[in-house]
Motif scaffolding. Structure first.
Motif, mmCIF file in Angstrom:
data_model
loop_
_atom_site.group_PDB
_atom_site.id
_atom_site.type_symbol
_atom_site.label_atom_id
_atom_site.label_comp_id
_atom_site.label_asym_id
_atom_site.label_seq_id
_atom_site.Cartn_x
_atom_site.Cartn_y
_atom_site.Cartn_z
ATOM 1 N N VAL A 156 1.040 -0.948 -0.013
ATOM 2 C CA VAL A 156 -0.164 0.170 -0.057
ATOM 3 C C VAL A 156 1.343 0.682 0.170
ATOM 4 O O VAL A 156 2.317 1.532 0.657
ATOM 5 N N CYS A 157 0.831 2.487 -0.960
ATOM 6 C CA CYS A 157 1.576 3.693 -0.626
ATOM 7 C C CYS A 157 1.145 4.619 0.032
ATOM 8 O O CYS A 157 0.161 5.081 0.433
ATOM 9 N N PRO A 158 2.294 4.710 1.072
ATOM 10 C CA PRO A 158 1.817 5.536 2.101
ATOM 11 C C PRO A 158 1.991 7.501 2.172
ATOM 12 O O PRO A 158 0.779 7.627 2.233
ATOM 13 N N CYS A 159 2.096 7.773 0.219
ATOM 14 C CA CYS A 159 1.750 9.002 0.231
ATOM 15 C C CYS A 159 0.508 8.775 -0.318
ATOM 16 O O CYS A 159 0.111 9.725 0.419
ATOM 17 N N SER A 160 -0.428 8.113 -1.133
ATOM 18 C CA SER A 160 -1.914 7.569 -1.185
ATOM 19 C C SER A 160 -2.307 7.661 -0.067
ATOM 20 O O SER A 160 -3.365 8.506 0.184
ATOM 21 N N GLN A 161 -2.032 7.296 0.848
ATOM 22 C CA GLN A 161 -3.010 7.045 2.766
ATOM 23 C C GLN A 161 -2.165 8.451 3.073
ATOM 24 O O GLN A 161 -3.634 8.456 3.992
ATOM 25 N N GLY A 162 -1.533 9.065 2.838
ATOM 26 C CA GLY A 162 -1.357 9.729 4.273
ATOM 27 C C GLY A 162 -1.909 10.984 3.599
ATOM 28 O O GLY A 162 -2.831 11.882 3.831
ATOM 29 N N MET A 163 -2.005 10.987 2.235
ATOM 30 C CA MET A 163 -3.407 11.731 1.494
ATOM 31 C C MET A 163 -5.355 11.825 1.843
ATOM 32 O O MET A 163 -6.105 12.868 2.041
ATOM 33 N N SER A 164 -5.627 10.369 2.345
ATOM 34 C CA SER A 164 -6.750 10.352 2.820
ATOM 35 C C SER A 164 -6.805 10.550 3.958
ATOM 36 O O SER A 164 -8.042 11.333 4.438
ATOM 37 N N GLU A 165 -5.753 9.970 4.806
ATOM 38 C CA GLU A 165 -5.901 10.774 5.910
ATOM 39 C C GLU A 165 -6.011 12.160 6.634
ATOM 40 O O GLU A 165 -6.914 12.474 7.053
ATOM 41 N N SER A 166 -5.213 13.283 5.436
ATOM 42 C CA SER A 166 -5.458 14.612 5.608
ATOM 43 C C SER A 166 -6.571 15.182 5.397
ATOM 44 O O SER A 166 -7.482 15.716 5.656
ATOM 45 N N ARG A 167 -7.415 14.501 4.062
ATOM 46 C CA ARG A 167 -8.896 14.408 3.810
ATOM 47 C C ARG A 167 -9.826 14.043 5.736
ATOM 48 O O ARG A 167 -10.764 14.358 4.898
ATOM 49 N N ALA A 168 -9.395 12.901 5.607
ATOM 50 C CA ALA A 168 -10.305 12.629 6.614
ATOM 51 C C ALA A 168 -10.182 13.296 7.917
ATOM 52 O O ALA A 168 -12.045 13.286 8.121
ATOM 53 N N ARG A 169 -9.279 13.934 8.495
ATOM 54 C CA ARG A 169 -8.981 14.421 9.191
ATOM 55 C C ARG A 169 -9.884 16.518 9.472
ATOM 56 O O ARG A 169 -10.176 16.488 10.090
ATOM 57 N N GLU A 170 -9.936 16.552 7.779
ATOM 58 C CA GLU A 170 -10.090 17.961 7.647
ATOM 59 C C GLU A 170 -12.096 17.686 7.258
ATOM 60 O O GLU A 170 -12.472 18.709 8.016
ATOM 61 N N LYS A 171 -12.644 16.635 7.121
ATOM 62 C CA LYS A 171 -13.712 16.362 7.019
ATOM 63 C C LYS A 171 -14.686 16.225 8.245
ATOM 64 O O LYS A 171 -15.781 16.884 8.953
ATOM 65 N N LEU A 172 -13.582 15.449 9.654
ATOM 66 C CA LEU A 172 -13.936 15.106 10.756
ATOM 67 C C LEU A 172 -14.292 16.498 11.479
ATOM 68 O O LEU A 172 -15.009 16.933 12.542
ATOM 69 N N GLN A 173 -12.858 17.472 11.405
ATOM 70 C CA GLN A 173 -12.552 18.689 11.792
ATOM 71 C C GLN A 173 -14.263 19.375 11.046
ATOM 72 O O GLN A 173 -15.325 20.576 12.246
ATOM 73 N N GLU A 174 -14.593 19.515 10.062
ATOM 74 C CA GLU A 174 -16.150 19.922 9.642
ATOM 75 C C GLU A 174 -17.433 19.156 10.530
ATOM 76 O O GLU A 174 -18.289 20.464 10.782
ATOM 77 N N LEU A 175 -16.900 18.395 10.648
ATOM 78 C CA LEU A 175 -18.014 17.528 11.683
ATOM 79 C C LEU A 175 -18.258 17.800 13.053
ATOM 80 O O LEU A 175 -18.810 17.885 14.016
ATOM 81 N N ASP A 176 -16.886 19.067 13.527
ATOM 82 C CA ASP A 176 -17.174 19.476 14.773
ATOM 83 C C ASP A 176 -16.007 17.828 15.449
ATOM 84 O O ASP A 176 -16.639 18.352 17.370
ATOM 85 N N VAL A 177 -16.094 16.867 15.264
ATOM 86 C CA VAL A 177 -15.714 16.139 16.071
ATOM 87 C C VAL A 177 -14.313 16.582 16.907
ATOM 88 O O VAL A 177 -13.005 17.286 16.111
ATOM 89 N N GLU A 178 -14.536 16.279 17.850
ATOM 90 C CA GLU A 178 -12.980 16.675 18.845
ATOM 91 C C GLU A 178 -11.488 15.942 18.230
ATOM 92 O O GLU A 178 -11.840 15.096 17.845
#
Length: 310
Positions: A156-178
Motif C-alpha cells: 500500500v502506498c504511504p503517500c496515497s494513504q497520507g493524502m486520504s488521512e488528511s482528507r478524513a481529518r479535514e472532514k471530521l473537523q468540519e463535523l466538529d469532532v473533537e
C-alpha cells in the motif's frame, strides 16, 4: 569403415573474440527434493547452463553440456537431493571438468514450489506458490552457490494513504469532532491508499552451499511487503489482508530495506562475505508503469549499515 567426423567447434573462428557465457537455456527436468520423515517434493525445474569460451575456439561442445545436465539430474532424481543449489553446484563442477578450454561454468535453475498453509482469519486450507531461484558458478578457485526465492504479496502506498488521512481529518473537523477523538480514530483505523501486487526477491550466495533454510527465505520475503496474500480467501480473510496491508503501508524502497533487515536478523550465522541480493517490483494500480528497487551487497556491509557503523 566409419570415418572421423570433423570437430568444427574446435576450429579457429573468423573473429577471435572470447565469450563470457555460451550454453543452453530452457532445459526442463524433474528434480526430487528429500524431506525428513516426509514424502519428497518433486519440482518441474528449468535450467540454464553456460561455460565461457576463449577467442581461439569457434564453439562449445553443446551436446556435452546436455550430457552432463542429463547425467547429474537423472542421478539427483533417483537419489533425492536436500538442496537444489547443490544440484547446480555439482553440475557446474562437472561442466568445468569436462571442458578443458573453459575457466568458468554456471548452472542456473528456477522452479515453482507449492506449499500448504491456512488462510489468516478463517483457517481454511489453501496453498502458497513461490519461485525457487538457485544457481552455482564453478571456477578453478572453487564453487559459489546461490539459493533464494521470489514471492508475491501486497503493498500500500504511504503517500496515497497520507493524502486520504488528511482528507478524513479535514472532514471530521468540519463535523466538529473533537481533536483527541480524531487522532484516536485515525490511529486505530488506517485510511485507504492505492494498493498493488508486489514481487519480492531474496537470494543468498556464498562459497559452497549457503547455510540458510529456503523456508526462512520465503518467510522473510513474504513479510517484507505490507501484507501476505493467499490463493483462497473468505470474507474474513479479505478483511484481514486489507487491514493488515493498510496498517503497514510501504514504498517499494521500504520493502527492499525490510528484506535487508530480515536477512541480517535471520541469518546471523552467515559469514560477512556472503552476498545478499534483494529486489522489489510492484505492479502499480494507478500508473501504467511499475515501481522497482534492488540491492546486491555483502551481508557484512548490511550488518554495518543497520548497526550504524558503516
Amino acid at each position: 569403415m566409419s570415418h572421423q567426423l570433423p570437430d568444427v567447434q574446435a576450429t579457429q573462428p573468423d573473429v577471435a573474440v572470447g565469450l563470457s557465457q555460451v550454453g543452453v537455456t530452457g532445459v526442463e527436468k524433474l528434480v526430487k527434493l528429500a524431506r525428513e520423515d516426509k514424502r519428497p517434493i518433486v519440482l518441474m525445474a528449468e535450467f540454464e547452463v553456460f561455460v565461457d569460451l576463449p577467442g581461439g575456439r569457434k564453439g562449445i561442445d553443446m551436446s556435452r553440456n546436455m550430457e552432463v545436465i542429463d547425467e547429474i539430474l537423472e542421478e539427483t532424481t533417483e537419489a533425492e537431493a536436500y538442496r537444489v543449489e547443490d544440484v547446480c553446484g555439482e553440475a557446474a563442477e562437472r561442466l568445468l571438468s569436462k571442458h578443458d578450454y573453459t575457466s568458468t561454468a554456471t548452472v542456473e535453475m528456477t522452479a515453482d514450489l507449492v506449499t500448504k498453509e491456512e488462510t489468516p482469519a478463517s483457517g481454511k486450507p489453501t496453498q502458497n506458490t513461490a519461485t525457487i531461484i538457485a544457481s552455482a558458478t564453478a571456477t578453478d578457485d572453487g564453487t559459489h552457490e546461490e539459493i533464494g526465492a521470489e514471492v508475491t504479496g501486497m503493498t500500500v502506498c504511504p503517500c496515497s494513504q497520507g493524502m486520504s488521512e488528511s482528507r478524513a481529518r479535514e472532514k471530521l473537523q468540519e463535523l466538529d469532532v473533537e481533536r483527541e477523538v480524531i487522532d484516536e480514530f485515525l490511529d486505530t483505523v488506517p485510511q485507504p491508499g492505492h494498493s498493488q501486487r508486489g514481487h519480492a526477491t531474496l537470494t543468498i550466495t556464498s562459497e559452497g552451499s549457503p547455510d540458510v533454510d529456503l523456508g526462512d527465505i520465503i518467510d522473510i520475503a513474504r513479510d517484507a511487503m505490507s501484507a501476505r496474500i493467499y490463493n483462497m480467501a473468505k470474507r474474513p480473510d479479505e478483511d484481514h489482508m486489507t487491514f493488515a496491508a493498510h496498517s503497514d503501508a510501504k514504498f517499494v524502497e521500504d520493502c527492499v530495506r525490510s528484506l535487508a533487515e530480515g536477512a541480517v536478523e535471520q541469518f546471523d550465522q552467515l559469514s560477512d562475505d556472503a552476498v545478499v541480493y534483494i529486489r522489489q517490483s510492484n505492479d502499480e494500480s494507478i500508473h501504467q508503469h511499475n515501481a522497482h528497487a534492488e540491492r546486491e551487497v555483502t551481508i557484512g556491509q548490511l550488518r554495518a549499515e543497520l548497526n550504524g557503523t558503516a
